[in-house]
Design a protein around this motif. Sequence first.
Motif, PDB file in Angstrom:
ATOM      1  N   LYS A 193       0.850  -1.178   0.000  1.00 56.48           N
ATOM      2  CA  LYS A 193       0.000   0.000   0.000  1.00 56.48           C
ATOM      3  C   LYS A 193       0.891   1.236   0.000  1.00 56.48           C
ATOM      4  O   LYS A 193       2.021   1.223   0.481  1.00 56.48           O
ATOM      5  N   LYS A 194       0.390   2.339  -0.533  1.00 57.66           N
ATOM      6  CA  LYS A 194       1.251   3.497  -0.746  1.00 57.66           C
ATOM      7  C   LYS A 194       1.088   4.588   0.304  1.00 57.66           C
ATOM      8  O   LYS A 194       1.880   5.490   0.393  1.00 57.66           O
ATOM      9  N   ASN A 195       0.035   4.560   1.080  1.00 54.95           N
ATOM     10  CA  ASN A 195      -0.162   5.566   2.115  1.00 54.95           C
ATOM     11  C   ASN A 195      -0.695   4.911   3.374  1.00 54.95           C
ATOM     12  O   ASN A 195      -1.384   3.889   3.302  1.00 54.95           O
ATOM     13  N   ILE A 196      -0.414   5.511   4.534  1.00 56.71           N
ATOM     14  CA  ILE A 196      -0.979   4.971   5.758  1.00 56.71           C
ATOM     15  C   ILE A 196      -2.495   5.104   5.728  1.00 56.71           C
ATOM     16  O   ILE A 196      -3.211   4.303   6.305  1.00 56.71           O
ATOM     17  N   VAL A 197      -2.988   6.130   5.040  1.00 50.42           N
ATOM     18  CA  VAL A 197      -4.427   6.295   4.825  1.00 50.42           C
ATOM     19  C   VAL A 197      -4.637   6.626   3.360  1.00 50.42           C
ATOM     20  O   VAL A 197      -4.146   7.632   2.871  1.00 50.42           O
ATOM     21  N   GLU A 198      -5.336   5.768   2.627  1.00 48.99           N
ATOM     22  CA  GLU A 198      -5.570   6.029   1.212  1.00 48.99           C
ATOM     23  C   GLU A 198      -6.701   7.038   1.044  1.00 48.99           C
ATOM     24  O   GLU A 198      -7.712   6.976   1.741  1.00 48.99           O
ATOM     25  N   TYR A 199      -6.544   7.976   0.107  1.00 45.84           N
ATOM     26  CA  TYR A 199      -7.575   8.984  -0.103  1.00 45.84           C
ATOM     27  C   TYR A 199      -7.778   9.310  -1.578  1.00 45.84           C
ATOM     28  O   TYR A 199      -8.759   9.915  -1.963  1.00 45.84           O
ATOM     29  N   VAL A 200      -6.828   8.927  -2.445  1.00 43.09           N
ATOM     30  CA  VAL A 200      -6.977   9.102  -3.883  1.00 43.09           C
ATOM     31  C   VAL A 200      -6.404   7.864  -4.555  1.00 43.09           C
ATOM     32  O   VAL A 200      -5.616   7.126  -3.967  1.00 43.09           O
ATOM     33  N   ASN A 201      -6.797   7.631  -5.799  1.00 42.26           N
ATOM     34  CA  ASN A 201      -6.212   6.539  -6.544  1.00 42.26           C
ATOM     35  C   ASN A 201      -4.763   6.877  -6.864  1.00 42.26           C
ATOM     36  O   ASN A 201      -4.468   7.907  -7.467  1.00 42.26           O
ATOM     37  N   ASN A 202      -3.853   6.027  -6.446  1.00 39.90           N
ATOM     38  CA  ASN A 202      -2.431   6.300  -6.604  1.00 39.90           C
ATOM     39  C   ASN A 202      -1.960   5.872  -7.981  1.00 39.90           C
ATOM     40  O   ASN A 202      -2.062   4.706  -8.348  1.00 39.90           O
ATOM     41  N   THR A 203      -1.454   6.829  -8.763  1.00 40.30           N
ATOM     42  CA  THR A 203      -0.988   6.530 -10.120  1.00 40.30           C
ATOM     43  C   THR A 203       0.530   6.603 -10.229  1.00 40.30           C
ATOM     44  O   THR A 203       1.079   6.532 -11.321  1.00 40.30           O
ATOM     45  N   ASN A 204       1.215   6.759  -9.103  1.00 40.52           N
ATOM     46  CA  ASN A 204       2.668   6.833  -9.147  1.00 40.52           C
ATOM     47  C   ASN A 204       3.270   5.505  -9.600  1.00 40.52           C
ATOM     48  O   ASN A 204       2.751   4.430  -9.303  1.00 40.52           O
ATOM     49  N   ASN A 205       4.373   5.580 -10.311  1.00 41.06           N
ATOM     50  CA  ASN A 205       5.010   4.383 -10.839  1.00 41.06           C
ATOM     51  C   ASN A 205       6.524   4.534 -10.786  1.00 41.06           C
ATOM     52  O   ASN A 205       7.040   5.451 -10.161  1.00 41.06           O
ATOM     53  N   ILE A 206       7.216   3.638 -11.447  1.00 37.63           N
ATOM     54  CA  ILE A 206       8.676   3.646 -11.374  1.00 37.63           C
ATOM     55  C   ILE A 206       9.269   4.912 -11.985  1.00 37.63           C
ATOM     56  O   ILE A 206      10.339   5.369 -11.588  1.00 37.63           O
ATOM     57  N   ILE A 207       8.577   5.511 -12.963  1.00 36.34           N
ATOM     58  CA  ILE A 207       9.062   6.762 -13.553  1.00 36.34           C
ATOM     59  C   ILE A 207       8.985   7.881 -12.530  1.00 36.34           C
ATOM     60  O   ILE A 207       9.931   8.660 -12.358  1.00 36.34           O
ATOM     61  N   THR A 208       7.852   7.952 -11.807  1.00 35.31           N
ATOM     62  CA  THR A 208       7.707   8.945 -10.745  1.00 35.31           C
ATOM     63  C   THR A 208       8.761   8.730  -9.677  1.00 35.31           C
ATOM     64  O   THR A 208       9.360   9.677  -9.169  1.00 35.31           O
ATOM     65  N   GLU A 209       8.975   7.476  -9.333  1.00 34.54           N
ATOM     66  CA  GLU A 209       9.969   7.133  -8.311  1.00 34.54           C
ATOM     67  C   GLU A 209      11.362   7.617  -8.710  1.00 34.54           C
ATOM     68  O   GLU A 209      12.078   8.208  -7.888  1.00 34.54           O
ATOM     69  N   SER A 210      11.747   7.398  -9.963  1.00 29.33           N
ATOM     70  CA  SER A 210      13.074   7.809 -10.420  1.00 29.33           C
ATOM     71  C   SER A 210      13.214   9.328 -10.404  1.00 29.33           C
ATOM     72  O   SER A 210      14.276   9.862 -10.079  1.00 29.33           O
ATOM     73  N   LYS A 211      12.128  10.046 -10.708  1.00 33.14           N
ATOM     74  CA  LYS A 211      12.152  11.509 -10.659  1.00 33.14           C
ATOM     75  C   LYS A 211      12.333  11.990  -9.223  1.00 33.14           C
ATOM     76  O   LYS A 211      13.092  12.923  -8.952  1.00 33.14           O
ATOM     77  N   MET A 212      11.608  11.359  -8.303  1.00 25.77           N
ATOM     78  CA  MET A 212      11.733  11.732  -6.896  1.00 25.77           C
ATOM     79  C   MET A 212      13.151  11.498  -6.395  1.00 25.77           C
ATOM     80  O   MET A 212      13.725  12.338  -5.695  1.00 25.77           O
ATOM     81  N   LEU A 213      13.718  10.357  -6.744  1.00 22.67           N
ATOM     82  CA  LEU A 213      15.081  10.046  -6.295  1.00 22.67           C
ATOM     83  C   LEU A 213      16.076  11.070  -6.819  1.00 22.67           C
ATOM     84  O   LEU A 213      17.030  11.445  -6.132  1.00 22.67           O
ATOM     85  N   TYR A 214      15.832  11.550  -8.040  1.00 23.55           N
ATOM     86  CA  TYR A 214      16.716  12.572  -8.599  1.00 23.55           C
ATOM     87  C   TYR A 214      16.623  13.866  -7.786  1.00 23.55           C
ATOM     88  O   TYR A 214      17.649  14.469  -7.450  1.00 23.55           O
ATOM     89  N   THR A 215      15.400  14.286  -7.456  1.00 25.65           N
ATOM     90  CA  THR A 215      15.261  15.535  -6.702  1.00 25.65           C
ATOM     91  C   THR A 215      15.783  15.383  -5.271  1.00 25.65           C
ATOM     92  O   THR A 215      16.346  16.328  -4.714  1.00 25.65           O
ATOM     93  N   PHE A 216      15.627  14.200  -4.692  1.00 22.60           N
ATOM     94  CA  PHE A 216      16.203  13.972  -3.361  1.00 22.60           C
ATOM     95  C   PHE A 216      17.730  14.073  -3.412  1.00 22.60           C
ATOM     96  O   PHE A 216      18.362  14.523  -2.452  1.00 22.60           O
TER      97      PHE A 216
END
Length: 259
Positions: A193-216
């Motif tokens: 699961k992607k959140n401790i509390v789900e509230y929207v349909n999560n569309t994040n994927n490996i592309i989003t993940e790679s972008k986040m890692l770059y900004t981190f």
Amino acid sequence: MKKLKKRYAALRFKIDKFLRKNNINNKYSFNKILSYKNKYKNKRCFIIGTGPSLEINQLELLKNEYTFSMNSIVLSFKDTSWRPTYYFIQDGRAFKKLKDKILPLDKKKIFIGINYRYDGVKIDDKEFYKCNFYPLYMRPDEKIYKIKFSDDCYEIVWDGTTVVYSILQMAMYMGFSEIYLMGIDCDYTSGDKKNIVEYVNNTNNIITESKMLYTFSLAKQYANKKGIKIYNLNEKGNLYMYPRKNLFEVLKRGNNNVC
């Protein structure tokens, strides 16, 4: 049409930035941001995400710490008496879903990112004007490698695919020199699961993940230059660029912040 709207939003941002720098009034006043510059110099803080690694009972341990959190964390308040020192939201979809839960919070502790895009936060309740607003810049071309890390959040806060990137910019602007990350797994491929509390349909994927890692990684580069320490309190997850620490060991070390 979407590309045109994105370019229009970016132009509006630049115009607003010019007006702000020249002390000309605009719709959203970002002046409150100025009062936070170096307000917490050499203090420590915790940035708390909503990933599956976060446990609600951990929050109770942070009542005497400076904490930042975001988005769906408000849905966990029924299960904990802890409240973040500052709450951030900048996604229009999340804001629309959660605004009834956000509205009862102390407005002085709410930070809302304004970006002027068609899918950005729209303030239609006068009560929200008592909140803190920050100027969130989203590049119209959305090329991740052109993103920067802001050293002046009154002028600009760069979007980094995740609100955590905005919080990191703000935390360093506020002067925090020791930053701990919790519940920020950056893992969208494990099937958990992607959140401790789900509230929207999560569309994040490996592309989003790679972008986040770059900004981190950009945040880490900036922090290293400024002598700021960032630690990861998650035992799992893909946020590998920050040294891992144990929450209980950190808390055992004591807190000289006394918030």
